[in-house]
Enzyme design. Structure first.
Site, PDB file in Angstrom:
ATOM      1  N   ASP A  37       5.773  19.730   7.559  1.00  0.00           N
ATOM      2  CA  ASP A  37       6.748  20.822   7.456  1.00  0.00           C
ATOM      3  C   ASP A  37       8.022  20.404   6.710  1.00  0.00           C
ATOM      4  OD1 ASP A  37       6.845  19.244   9.949  1.00  0.00           O
ATOM      5  OD2 ASP A  37       8.705  20.335  10.301  1.00  0.00           O
ATOM      6  N   ASP A  54       3.423   0.754  12.155  1.00  0.00           N
ATOM      7  CA  ASP A  54       2.190   0.198  11.577  1.00  0.00           C
ATOM      8  C   ASP A  54       1.877  -1.206  12.097  1.00  0.00           C
ATOM      9  OD1 ASP A  54       1.978   2.515  10.138  1.00  0.00           O
ATOM     10  OD2 ASP A  54       2.936   1.695   8.355  1.00  0.00           O
ATOM     11  N   LYS A  91       0.834  -1.221   0.000  1.00  0.00           N
ATOM     12  CA  LYS A  91       0.000   0.000   0.000  1.00  0.00           C
ATOM     13  C   LYS A  91       0.864   1.265   0.000  1.00  0.00           C
ATOM     14  CE  LYS A  91      -2.488   2.706   3.431  1.00  0.00           C
ATOM     15  NZ  LYS A  91      -1.426   3.286   4.248  1.00  0.00           N
ATOM     16  N   ASN A  92       1.842   1.322   0.905  1.00  0.00           N
ATOM     17  CA  ASN A  92       2.564   2.582   1.059  1.00  0.00           C
ATOM     18  C   ASN A  92       3.560   2.837  -0.075  1.00  0.00           C
ATOM     19  OD1 ASN A  92       1.032   3.288   3.218  1.00  0.00           O
ATOM     20  ND2 ASN A  92       2.518   2.655   4.779  1.00  0.00           N
ATOM     21  N   ARG A 104      -9.185   0.681   3.275  1.00  0.00           N
ATOM     22  CA  ARG A 104      -8.189   1.574   2.685  1.00  0.00           C
ATOM     23  C   ARG A 104      -6.861   0.863   2.523  1.00  0.00           C
ATOM     24  NH1 ARG A 104      -6.943   5.711   6.303  1.00  0.00           N
ATOM     25  NH2 ARG A 104      -5.139   5.589   4.960  1.00  0.00           N
ATOM     26  N   CYS A 154      -5.479   8.559   8.432  1.00  0.00           N
ATOM     27  CA  CYS A 154      -5.725   8.089   9.799  1.00  0.00           C
ATOM     28  C   CYS A 154      -5.359   9.171  10.810  1.00  0.00           C
ATOM     29  CB  CYS A 154      -4.876   6.849  10.076  1.00  0.00           C
ATOM     30  SG  CYS A 154      -5.428   5.396   9.195  1.00  0.00           S
ATOM     31  N   ARG A 160       0.248  15.171  12.549  1.00  0.00           N
ATOM     32  CA  ARG A 160       1.050  14.629  11.453  1.00  0.00           C
ATOM     33  C   ARG A 160       1.451  15.784  10.533  1.00  0.00           C
ATOM     34  NH1 ARG A 160      -1.827   9.336   9.073  1.00  0.00           N
ATOM     35  NH2 ARG A 160       0.258   8.917   8.267  1.00  0.00           N
TER      36      ARG A 160
END
Ligand code: EPU
Length: 429
Positions: free
Chosen positions: A125, A305, A22-23, A397, A117, A122
């Site tokens: 910057d 995770d 997924k990521n 998701r 999420c 989060r």
């Protein structure tokens, strides 16, 4: 709206095949914007985040088509630098990769601030610091980030925080910049190497991905290519943990064991038998699991995770285990739900202290984020009676066909439509 029901106590046995990461997928799909011709991505996971990003490519004029639900053909030729201040971009955090990709391609981007999420603050910057170092002007106007550059010029960028998202976003923005960009204190996750591999296949010049210094020499154009995604180490880790909690003998197929060394080491310490081959893992829990402490760290440390699913496993183990998340200290929303299921967990100074073993009891629980959902499904597998889990939009998701994969392993798990009353209660909770 649907809910998942799990009848606990059925032993997992057999083989489960892991989907694409997924990521990685959520960065590879936007990365295709940078090419001037067709990009084909193979092995994408069948999850809602990937569909949302593919739809966003269409919104900016790209054409996309799917083969067998796993291979995505993206034609970026007619894409334009369309502003995306609202709408689908807000559905997922990874839409921030449209910032780097559109900036790299069009020298401008307007992207609504990312959703995703809720794991506590989060910030982005470091992404913005990178874009500015490359010569862009960045403003925040009514919840959307406006990024514009006359030209992008390579720069030396030191990340104050090791960030997966910032590392990938700066790579995307820098591959077509003039001259050399150096990202120092870069994140080293396998997903970063996967994105760098795609970009390199497209003609980019990137060295050092997977180390903490990445060097990028800008090129004027990038072309299409075909790329196969890496397996999802977090999905694999979730099934490994499920196998340790509820399994007899489970084979995890399509996995890169080196990507999971920290998890496997902890499981071995607990007494789980794990055998590795090239792309498979065999997992069999011992008779008696022993508790361990875990602390999440950037890769190759223990992944944040997997902290939530691992907490569920600790309820099964003898003694006390302490879980500390140094990446997202507020990623603890699963704890109250596990307590509802009879877990003995105290939260002290940002750590969860889990005492076991306890018999979990089926209950009605809510997944507040993606990995909390995975933690609750695993809890349902080992609990007495039936567990009902709502909040499936989070699970969908990130996990492809979770109920089907677990059913194939012997679990009793299914989905049902929620009644109107249940939907009302869910929305008010
Ligand atoms: N951070 C900053 N400033 C930034 C960026 C990050 O302070 O500009 C901080 C974060 O607040 C956090 C830490 O740095 O404390 C690490 O954040 P990172 O940027 O690495 O996270 P991310 O890129 O937003 C990705 C995954 C997450 C995963 C983290 C682990 C994607 C789309 N998301 O998020 O995945 O937890 O890396 O570092 O790749 C999930 O899959 O469930 C998930 C949340």
């Amino acid at each position: 709206m649907q809910k998942i029901l799990v009848e606990g106590g059925h032993v997992l046995n057999g083989k489960v095949r892991i989907s694409g990461a997924k990521n990685s997928a959520v960065a590879l799909v936007p990365a295709a914007i940078l090419a001037d011709s067709r990009v084909t991505l193979e092995g994408l996971p069948n999850i809602s985040d990937v569909y949302t990003l593919a739809q966003l490519l269409e919104e900016i004029g790209g054409s996309v088509s799917w083969d067998a639900g796993q291979t995505l053909h993206i034609n970026p030729e007619n894409m334009i630098s369309m502003p995306l201040p609202n709408g689908k971009v807000k559905k997922l955090r990874a839409s921030y990769y449209f910032m780097g990709a559109m900036l790299g391609k069009f020298k401008e981007a307007v992207i609504g601030l990312p959703g995703g999420c809720h794991l506590g603050p989060r910030p982005i910057d470091q992404h913005i610091k990178g874009f500015e170092a490359l010569g862009a002007e960045v403003t925040n106007e009514q919840g959307a980030i406006y990024i514009r550059a006359k030209e992008l010029i390579g720069a030396r960028i030191y990340l104050d925080v090791v960030s997966v998202g910032a590392t990938i976003n700066i790579m995307l923005a820098a591959v077509k910049a003039k001259g050399r960009t150096v990202i120092e204190n870069a994140a080293k996750e396998p997903e970063i190497i996967d994105v760098a591999t795609l970009l390199t296949n497209m003609g980019a010049k990137i060295k050092g991905a997977g180390t903490d210094v990445i060097r990028i020499d800008g090129v004027p154009t990038l072309h299409g290519c075909r790329h196969t995604i890496i397996p999802d180490r977090i999905e694999a880790g979730t099934y490994i943990i499920a196998a340790a909690a509820a399994g007899k003998e489970v084979v995890i197929d399509n996995v890169i064991p080196q990507h999971l060394e920290s998890l496997l080491a902890k499981l071995r310490e607990m007494g789980v038998t794990i055998k590795e081959s090239d792309d498979q893992l065999y997992v069999s829990p011992g008779k008696k699991l022993k508790s361990v402490d875990i602390k999440t760290l950037v890769y190759p440390g223990f992944p944040t995770d997997l902290q939530q699913p691992f907490t569920t496993l600790l309820t099964r183990a003898y003694d006390t285990g302490v879980v500390t998340d140094t990446i997202y200290s507020a990623r603890l929303k699963h704890i109250d739900e596990l307590r509802r299921m009879n877990a003995t967990i105290k939260v002290e100074g940002g750590s969860a202290i889990v005492t076991g073993p306890v018999e979990l009891e089926g209950a009605k629980v809510k997944a507040s984020d993606l990995r909390a959902g995975a933690a609750l499904v695993i809890a349902g597998l080992i609990a007495n009676g039936i567990t009902e889990i709502t909040g499936l939009e989070h699970i969908d998701r990130g996990y492809e066909n979770m109920t089907k994969k677990l059913t194939n392993l012997g679990a009793k798990i299914w989905r049902e439509n929620m009644t109107e009353e249940e939907i009302r209660q869910f929305q008010n909770s």
